[in-house]
Design an enzyme around this catalytic site. Structure first.
Site, PDB file in Angstrom:
ATOM      1  CE  LYS A  97      -2.029   3.198   1.992  1.00 48.59           C
ATOM      2  NZ  LYS A  97      -1.855   4.669   1.509  1.00 48.59           N
ATOM      3  CD  GLU A 154      11.924   0.661  10.166  1.00 50.96           C
ATOM      4  OE1 GLU A 154      12.883   1.488  10.457  1.00 50.96           O
ATOM      5  OE2 GLU A 154      12.082  -0.664  10.545  1.00 50.96           O
ATOM      6  CB  CYS A 207      12.103   9.164   8.835  1.00 54.47           C
ATOM      7  SG  CYS A 207      13.310   8.066   7.934  1.00 54.47           S
ATOM      8  CD  GLU A 214       8.936  13.253  11.759  1.00 56.98           C
ATOM      9  OE1 GLU A 214       7.872  12.836  11.834  1.00 56.98           O
ATOM     10  OE2 GLU A 214       9.754  12.526  11.431  1.00 56.98           O
TER      11      GLU A 214
HETATM   12  P1  NAD Z   1       1.831   8.688   7.129  1.00 55.95           P
HETATM   13  O1  NAD Z   1       1.864   8.074   8.689  1.00 55.95           O
HETATM   14  O2  NAD Z   1       0.723  10.118   7.353  1.00 55.95           O
HETATM   15  O3  NAD Z   1       1.165   7.803   6.364  1.00 55.95           O
HETATM   16  C1  NAD Z   1       2.140   6.701   5.971  1.00 55.95           C
HETATM   17  C2  NAD Z   1       1.350   5.679   5.139  1.00 55.95           C
HETATM   18  O4  NAD Z   1       0.412   5.085   6.039  1.00 55.95           O
HETATM   19  C3  NAD Z   1       0.755   6.197   3.830  1.00 55.95           C
HETATM   20  O5  NAD Z   1       0.571   5.209   2.962  1.00 55.95           O
HETATM   21  C4  NAD Z   1      -0.600   6.301   4.501  1.00 55.95           C
HETATM   22  O6  NAD Z   1      -1.783   6.270   3.675  1.00 55.95           O
HETATM   23  C5  NAD Z   1      -0.769   5.061   5.426  1.00 55.95           C
HETATM   24  N1  NAD Z   1      -2.033   5.432   6.559  1.00 55.95           N
HETATM   25  C6  NAD Z   1      -2.355   6.569   6.784  1.00 55.95           C
HETATM   26  N2  NAD Z   1      -3.368   6.310   7.998  1.00 55.95           N
HETATM   27  C7  NAD Z   1      -3.619   4.885   7.908  1.00 55.95           C
HETATM   28  C8  NAD Z   1      -4.322   3.894   8.779  1.00 55.95           C
HETATM   29  N3  NAD Z   1      -5.293   4.439   9.413  1.00 55.95           N
HETATM   30  N4  NAD Z   1      -4.142   2.736   8.609  1.00 55.95           N
HETATM   31  C9  NAD Z   1      -3.238   2.097   7.558  1.00 55.95           C
HETATM   32  N5  NAD Z   1      -2.371   2.871   7.019  1.00 55.95           N
HETATM   33  C10 NAD Z   1      -2.627   4.309   6.967  1.00 55.95           C
HETATM   34  O7  NAD Z   1       3.266   9.207   6.987  1.00 55.95           O
HETATM   35  P2  NAD Z   1       3.688  10.143   5.734  1.00 55.95           P
HETATM   36  O8  NAD Z   1       3.583  11.418   6.031  1.00 55.95           O
HETATM   37  O9  NAD Z   1       3.340   9.630   4.341  1.00 55.95           O
HETATM   38  O10 NAD Z   1       5.356   9.921   5.913  1.00 55.95           O
HETATM   39  C11 NAD Z   1       6.121  10.906   6.777  1.00 55.95           C
HETATM   40  C12 NAD Z   1       6.145  10.105   8.023  1.00 55.95           C
HETATM   41  O11 NAD Z   1       6.963   9.101   7.946  1.00 55.95           O
HETATM   42  C13 NAD Z   1       7.179  10.946   8.761  1.00 55.95           C
HETATM   43  O12 NAD Z   1       6.782  10.745  10.113  1.00 55.95           O
HETATM   44  C14 NAD Z   1       8.649  10.164   8.999  1.00 55.95           C
HETATM   45  O13 NAD Z   1       9.603  10.180   9.806  1.00 55.95           O
HETATM   46  C15 NAD Z   1       8.026   9.112   8.719  1.00 55.95           C
HETATM   47  N6  NAD Z   1       9.010   7.937   7.936  1.00 55.95           N
HETATM   48  C16 NAD Z   1       9.788   6.950   8.777  1.00 55.95           C
HETATM   49  C17 NAD Z   1      10.768   6.460   8.266  1.00 55.95           C
HETATM   50  C18 NAD Z   1      11.622   5.461   8.841  1.00 55.95           C
HETATM   51  O14 NAD Z   1      12.509   4.546   8.402  1.00 55.95           O
HETATM   52  N7  NAD Z   1      11.653   5.429  10.309  1.00 55.95           N
HETATM   53  C19 NAD Z   1      11.253   6.693   6.801  1.00 55.95           C
HETATM   54  C20 NAD Z   1      10.358   7.526   6.089  1.00 55.95           C
HETATM   55  C21 NAD Z   1       9.228   8.232   6.658  1.00 55.95           C
END
Ligand code: NAD
Length: 503
Positions: free
Chosen positions: A182, A257, A291, A392
């Site tokens: 997804k 992550e 991240c 963040e």
């Molecule tokens: P997000 O949490 O908004 O979304 C991430 C994914 O989760 C998307 O595909 C989204 O559609 C999905 N999602 C949203 N709500 C959901 C639910 N209720 N159930 C299942 N899936 C759901 O994050 P974002 O804005 O896309 O990305 C930025 C964030 O990701 C930042 O906090 C960043 O630090 C983190 N990040 C972490 C890493 C790591 O390796 N630790 C790497 C990259 C990004």
């Protein structure tokens, strides 16, 4: 300097059972965050689409041949896919650049790193093996085997659409798992292209499926379903918490992550030219939408003023621009909502007493009029208890906090709820190692930053999550350990009288 030509709008449907479905009636339109042009449409998936993909992946695991192929065969398919990715590298890079807004040069780097991950995962797949225990007594032999763990749900964010998927998918496939992916609703193109390349490389139909749409519709079922054995999530800590709750009823393995707030700790005995470059790269790489971004500069009192002066001057040389411009080094924020969030953080920091040394505003000149651009921003005097230090921001925003000595630096580095990464700049090895050991984060860089290799695991501590990706540890996440114990010869009975013997 050149500018890559924009490509036509790409229209994607789901990819399920080895078939590209036509785009559904309801679609998500993706516009470029740089100029508002429509770059792609994705099917706005429903719960039923996710459930269909899950059942296809389940069948491919339970009855299909992928988990049963030899390790060599699976490894070879991954290598073939790596070669296909190299052939299609420019296409993949453009898709990620157009959909996410990141500079094309960075997108090319993501593709190169993704190819290496496939190659390394192939090597791990080919060398998978168990243990034989042969010293448990004359009548006992035991095998500890690693089996593919089943169906893996993968939820991916938008900041590194291809690369973050490549940290999961080839490892899971190499282990013999099947997958439902997804991707982010902002950046789904490269995941579907990758699924097609995997199919061309020899992954059987149904082993890799991609459903597009918003998280609540197609992500949540992956967390809830008992047909999914592992959920591997990358995204924000807030969404991560929701996923942990949603998965409780299905008792599945999770890999989380999550967010970060990494520190760049600069000591007075650092090579200050290197530290300058590292601090800038650490926070402005991928416009801070990273991240492991070194969003907090912790700098020793004795060098702080001179170092900041150089930092502000150097930040003014960063080329802000559109994603398809080869000269561009810092792109727009992913969408208007995120732009507002980043600007809101800067405003709050101002109110909390921070001084804006440079940037701090939306760029509105003619080159950027339609885009969500924020210039490189440096905030001085950021207090440890302020939101800018703790939360963040996920944009090109560096907070600056000064420290006295090593103990103070360690305390400040650990003073947030996150624990994803940190960088240390010093030429004193004793100091470097001491701070590295005391930092509560999954990755620590010494005299480098946002670095890595497929062999090196990544993951979080504290509210940055758990589980590891990449390296042997990342591969092992997708395997189940099974113990097979074999007794030979006459059975030694504990209660011989039960079967007619003497007590
Ligand atoms: P997000 O949490 O908004 O979304 C991430 C994914 O989760 C998307 O595909 C989204 O559609 C999905 N999602 C949203 N709500 C959901 C639910 N209720 N159930 C299942 N899936 C759901 O994050 P974002 O804005 O896309 O990305 C930025 C964030 O990701 C930042 O906090 C960043 O630090 C983190 N990040 C972490 C890493 C790591 O390796 N630790 C790497 C990259 C990004």
């Amino acid at each position: 300097m050149s500018t890559v030509e924009a490509t036509d709008v790409r229209n994607y449907g789901h990819y399920i059972g080895g078939q590209s479905a036509p785009p559904s009636q309801q679609t998500i339109e993706r516009v470029s965050p740089a100029d508002g042009r429509v770059v792609a449409t994705f099917s706005a998936g429903r719960r039923s689409d996710a459930l269909e993909a899950i059942s296809v992946a389940r069948r491919a695991f339970d009855a299909g041949d992928w988990p049963r192929r030899t390790a060599m065969e699976r490894g070879r398919v991954l290598l073939r896919c790596a070669a296909l990715m190299a052939e299609n590298a420019e296409h993949l890079a453009r898709i990620d650049a157009e959909e996410s807004g990141k500079p094309i040069t960075l997108a090319r780097g993501d593709v190169g790193a993704s190819i290496e991950l496939f190659e390394y995962a192939a090597a791990l797949a080919m060398t998978i093996h168990g243990e034989a225990h042969t010293a448990l007594g004359d009548d006992c032999t035991a095998l500890v085997v690693r089996e593919p763990a089943g169906v893996v749900g993968m939820i991916i964010p938008w900041n590194f659409p291809l690369l973050l998927l490549a940290q999961k998918l080839p490892f899971a496939l190499g282990a013999g798992c099947t997958a439902v992916v997804k991707p982010s609703e902002f950046t789904s193109g490269s995941a579907i292209e990758l699924a097609r390349l995997l199919s061309e490389a020899g992954v059987p139909d149904g082993a890799v499926n991609v459903v597009t749409g918003v998280g609540s519709a197609v992500g949540a079922p992956l967390a809830e379903s008992r047909e999914v054995d592992i959920l591997s999530f990358t995204g924000s800590t807030e969404t991560g918490r929701r996923i942990v709750e949603a998965s409780a009823g299905s008792v599945k393995r999770l890999s989380m992550e999550l967010g970060g707030k990494a520190a760049s700790v600069v000591f007075e005995d650092a090579d200050l030219d290197d530290a300058l470059d590292g601090v800038l790269f650490g926070v402005f790489f991928n416009q801070g939408e990273c991240c492991v971004s070194g969003a907090r500069l912790l700098v020793q009192d004795s060098i702080a003023d001179a170092f900041l002066e150089r930092l502000v001057e150097a930040a003014s040389r960063i080329a802000v621009g559109g994603p398809l411009d080869d000269a561009s080094e810092l792109g727009p924020m992913i969408d208007s909502g995120h732009l507002e969030k980043v600007l809101g953080h800067i405003e709050t920091a101002r109110r909390d007493g921070a001084e804006v040394l440079t940037g701090g505003e939306r760029l509105t000149g003619s080159d950027w009029a339609e885009g969500h651009f924020v210039g490189p921003t440096i905030l001085d005097g950021v207090r440890e208890d302020s939101a800018a230090f703790q939360e963040e921001i996920f944009g090109p925003v560096l907070t600056v906090t000064r420290f006295r000595d090593v103990d103070d630096a360690i305390r400040l580095a650990n003073a947030t709820e996150y624990g994803l990464a940190g960088s240390i700049w010093t030429k004193n090895i004793d100091k470097a190692l001491r701070v590295a050991k005391e930092m509560r984060s999954g990755r620590v860089w010494v005299n480098t930053t946002i670095d890595g290799a497929p062999q090196l695991p990544a993951g979080g501590m504290k509210q940055s999550g758990f589980g590891r990706e990449m390296g042997q540890a990342g591969f092992d996440e997708f395997t189940d350990v099974k113990t097979i114990q074999i007794r030979t010869g006459a059975r030694k009975r504990v209660f011989p009288q039960w079967t007619g013997g003497q007590r």
